[in-house]
Design an enzyme around this catalytic site. Structure first.
Site, mmCIF file in Angstrom:
data_model
loop_
_atom_site.group_PDB
_atom_site.id
_atom_site.type_symbol
_atom_site.label_atom_id
_atom_site.label_comp_id
_atom_site.label_asym_id
_atom_site.label_seq_id
_atom_site.Cartn_x
_atom_site.Cartn_y
_atom_site.Cartn_z
ATOM 1 N N HIS B 124 33.883 63.497 49.955
ATOM 2 C CA HIS B 124 33.909 62.680 48.579
ATOM 3 C C HIS B 124 32.786 62.895 47.818
ATOM 4 O O HIS B 124 31.726 63.523 48.288
ATOM 5 C CB HIS B 124 33.864 61.148 49.040
ATOM 6 C CG HIS B 124 33.945 60.085 48.178
ATOM 7 N ND1 HIS B 124 33.018 59.712 47.227
ATOM 8 C CD2 HIS B 124 34.881 59.213 47.715
ATOM 9 C CE1 HIS B 124 33.259 58.574 46.745
ATOM 10 N NE2 HIS B 124 34.536 58.322 46.783
ATOM 11 N N ASP B 203 29.516 60.826 57.069
ATOM 12 C CA ASP B 203 30.121 59.710 55.963
ATOM 13 C C ASP B 203 31.206 58.966 56.714
ATOM 14 O O ASP B 203 32.276 59.719 56.957
ATOM 15 C CB ASP B 203 30.540 60.281 54.658
ATOM 16 C CG ASP B 203 31.072 59.337 53.794
ATOM 17 O OD1 ASP B 203 31.405 58.271 54.118
ATOM 18 O OD2 ASP B 203 31.469 59.782 52.439
ATOM 19 N N GLN B 206 35.743 56.122 55.737
ATOM 20 C CA GLN B 206 36.976 55.877 55.867
ATOM 21 C C GLN B 206 37.446 56.016 57.253
ATOM 22 O O GLN B 206 38.531 55.943 58.014
ATOM 23 C CB GLN B 206 38.054 57.190 55.338
ATOM 24 C CG GLN B 206 37.976 57.207 53.818
ATOM 25 C CD GLN B 206 38.415 56.202 53.256
ATOM 26 O OE1 GLN B 206 39.338 55.358 53.695
ATOM 27 N NE2 GLN B 206 38.085 55.948 51.784
ATOM 28 N N LYS B 229 34.982 48.518 52.457
ATOM 29 C CA LYS B 229 36.102 49.458 53.163
ATOM 30 C C LYS B 229 36.483 48.852 54.498
ATOM 31 O O LYS B 229 37.123 49.363 55.326
ATOM 32 C CB LYS B 229 35.747 50.867 53.387
ATOM 33 C CG LYS B 229 34.858 51.543 52.094
ATOM 34 C CD LYS B 229 36.261 52.361 51.326
ATOM 35 C CE LYS B 229 35.619 53.142 50.358
ATOM 36 N NZ LYS B 229 36.356 53.819 49.313
ATOM 37 N N CYS B 366 38.142 61.582 43.999
ATOM 38 C CA CYS B 366 36.684 61.749 43.988
ATOM 39 C C CYS B 366 36.495 62.925 45.047
ATOM 40 O O CYS B 366 35.523 63.043 45.826
ATOM 41 C CB CYS B 366 35.966 60.502 44.633
ATOM 42 S SG CYS B 366 35.833 59.281 43.409
HETATM 43 C C1 LIG Z 1 34.610 59.074 52.283
HETATM 44 C C2 LIG Z 1 34.122 58.230 51.258
HETATM 45 N N1 LIG Z 1 32.690 58.435 51.106
HETATM 46 C C3 LIG Z 1 31.976 57.618 50.218
HETATM 47 C C4 LIG Z 1 32.737 56.844 49.354
HETATM 48 C C5 LIG Z 1 31.953 56.037 48.298
HETATM 49 O O1 LIG Z 1 31.889 54.700 48.626
HETATM 50 P P1 LIG Z 1 31.107 53.646 47.755
HETATM 51 O O2 LIG Z 1 31.883 53.715 46.506
HETATM 52 O O3 LIG Z 1 31.689 52.255 48.386
HETATM 53 O O4 LIG Z 1 29.765 53.795 47.845
HETATM 54 C C6 LIG Z 1 33.911 56.535 49.426
HETATM 55 C C7 LIG Z 1 34.875 55.572 48.698
HETATM 56 O O5 LIG Z 1 35.762 55.935 48.288
HETATM 57 C C8 LIG Z 1 34.739 57.321 50.693
HETATM 58 O O6 LIG Z 1 35.895 57.391 50.534
#
Ligand SMILES: Cc1ncc(COP(=O)(O)O)c(C=O)c1O
Lengths: 136, 407
Positions: B124, B203, B206, B229, B366
């Site tokens: 992401h 990270d 997900q 999430k 993203c």
């Molecule tokens: C794998 C991953 N990392 C980071 C994020 C970013 O999360 P946030 O926008 O809640 O900070 C997301 C959100 O879509 C994500 O799917």
């Protein structure tokens, strides 16, 4: 509110107004995509890309006499909408185009309500480009 | 918080999520973007603001003290839930994005020009862009580990990338654009074997609502995710870090609460975890997260987990019955499936499905570096959660089959 339209645009409005339900309107929009007058491949370049659209849109203007534009878009629904604009604006006078109200047109077509905020914003960028070329 | 009925009806989990009562006609399949907030979290937010709103860690009146206690209890709860060693290892952030930024920034004094950061194109932007920009700023080398055909980290290639100069390995546990679970445990052990000093940053955004997480077993140095999430609502995230690693980090934000002694000339910083929590935190969101963890501890049983993975299998199977549909990755899917339909731009698919009251996401999710490589148009992503059921999938499939009537 209403405004005067080209014969072609008026018949599109008449057709869309007879469609009951979004399915028919969208189906027709998708069909119209095929009619979009596109930019000649050799003229397709990044500087013709319009900022702020959900899907990539390219536009090329020719306002040497009457107003005219060609456009490309990867997505079909947006291509259909661009065709609706060509039907209303191409071969009109620059004066007509500069006074044209896009949101009235989309309302009369019965489409405005279906569009998301980001679609509407994209259309605003397109309208701004159109006006810029018509007023110049 | 104990739920009203001791025997929870897991067959209709939607009843715990008020969103569905207010949107009965919507088929919600965009859980990778955000999950619906659960009733216990909403109740916690409401009760906090109605009955006990006051600051934490500062004032000593009764409600403030009770809040501080509850606030720290939630931290312990999260530590326990993730199997961390101590609540000092749990840092509250606004979300995953802030956690990634905190790490990159706070680690930066440990880097020098020529050091290396390894990540992948299936990250992401929160993880990818953050490290990329840190590399540009500090003149570090950003190395990209290749993906295999099924869009997993190529472990052999990873092995060849690790050097004595490798400082950080930053990977997602589950890729948000494709739903593919990544072999992070193997990646971490490969990295450590070659260079034990590699900081492994995972990270988990997900993964958090789909997998039972055990940070000891995963053995990353840092692991982070967002509360929204995992049914807890927005504005809160968790950064787990091994205590010795967190001790070595510089503070990220300066301000109240993160300090110990302040004079005109100098400041000494508070201990963990407060060193990283400058300013008044999102107290309501922390309470919501606590209530959510209690709720999940009760309902996220093996049966519910099993049902969810059967639902992904069902989704995958049914999608393969749709003509001209190609799936980006089919193996080790967690929570999501990403696909394209030939001759259809993803944005047209989503626009028509949205008119049919089906919520999903299209585009590059993203993860532009991934799509720059595999497919310029992006994809359609269907993502499920514990409250989705077979009927939701059937509605989606019927809608996809209906698409050809629009041509
Ligand atoms: C794998 C991953 N990392 C980071 C994020 C970013 O999360 P946030 O926008 O809640 O900070 C997301 C959100 O879509 C994500 O799917």
């Amino acid at each position: 509110m209403t405004q005067l339209y080209s014969e072609q645009a008026q018949s599109l409005i008449d057709f869309f107004q007879q469609q009951n339900g979004w399915e028919y309107r969208y189906r027709h929009l998708m069909k119209l995509a095929a009619k979009l007058e596109k930019i000649a491949p050799e003229n397709l370049s990044d500087d013709k890309k319009i900022d702020g659209c959900e899907t990539n849109v390219w536009m090329q203007f020719d306002c040497s006499n009457t107003f005219n534009f060609t456009a490309n878009c990867e997505a079909r629904i947006m291509s259909g909408i661009l065709y609706l604009l060509q039907a209303a604006l191409n071969q009109q006078t620059l004066q007509y185009v500069s006074e044209f109200n896009l949101s009235i047109y989309l309302n009369q077509l019965g489409l405005a309500n279906h569009f998301s905020e980001s679609r509407t914003n994209g259309l605003k960028s397109i309208e701004a480009q159109i006006k810029k070329h018509a007023i110049r | 918080m104990a739920l009203q009925n001791d025997k929870i009806n897991t067959a209709n989990l939607k009843s715990f999520f008020p969103f569905f009562k207010h949107n009965p006609d919507l088929t919600y399949l965009d859980n990778a973007a955000t999950t619906q907030i659960c009733q216990p979290a909403l109740t916690a937010i409401n009760e906090y603001y109605c009955r006990s709103h006051s600051n934490v860690h500062r004032s000593s009146h009764t409600t403030a003290k009770a809040n501080t206690n509850q606030f720290e209890q939630v931290r312990q709860k999260l530590a326990h839930w993730l199997n961390a060693d101590s609540s000092k290892e749990i840092i509250w952030t606004k979300g995953a994005t802030e956690a990634a930024n905190l790490l990159a920034y706070s680690l930066s004094n440990q880097f020098s020009s020529g050091d290396e950061v390894i990540t992948s194109i299936t990250e992401h932007h929160a993880n990818f862009v953050t490290w990329q920009q840190m590399c540009i700023k500090l003149n570090l080398k950003l190395k990209i580990v290749r993906l295999t055909d099924d869009l997993k980290i190529d472990l052999t290639h990873l092995e060849s990338l690790i050097t004595p100069k490798t400082k950080v390995l930053a990977l997602a546990h589950v890729a948000n654009a494709t739903g593919v679970k990544q072999p992070i445990e193997e990646a971490i052990s490969i990295a450590r074997e070659i260079n034990p000093e590699t900081l492994c940053v995972i990270d988990g955004s997900q993964a958090v609502c789909h997998l039972n997480l055990d940070v000891k077993q995963i053995d990353a140095d840092f692991y982070f995710f967002s509360g929204h999430k995992m049914f807890a609502g927005t504005g809160i995230g968790v950064l787990y870090g091994k205590q010795i690693r967190l001790e070595q980090l510089n503070p990220f934000h300066f301000g109240g609460e993160m300090v110990n002694q302040v004079s005109v000339e100098a400041t000494s910083f508070n201990q963990l975890p407060y060193k990283f929590e400058a300013g008044t935190p999102n107290i309501a969101a922390v309470f919501a997260l606590g209530a959510t963890v209690d709720f999940l501890s009760e309902i996220q049983t093996d049966t519910v987990r099993q049902r969810e993975s059967q639902l992904i299998d069902y989704l995958l199977h049914q999608l393969q019955q749709v003509p001209n549909l190609s799936i980006l990755a089919k193996h080790d899917l967690v929570g999501a499936v990403s696909f394209n339909i030939s001759n259809w731009h993803p944005s047209d698919v989503s626009e028509i499905l949205s008119q049919m009251n089906i919520a999903l996401r299209v585009g590059k999710h993203c993860a532009m570096p991934l799509f720059n490589e595999i497919n310029q148009d992006g994809s359609v992503r269907v993502s499920i959660s514990l409250y989705n059921d077979k009927q939701d999938i059937d509605k989606l499939i019927a809608a996809l089959l209906d698409l050809e009537n629009f041509l």
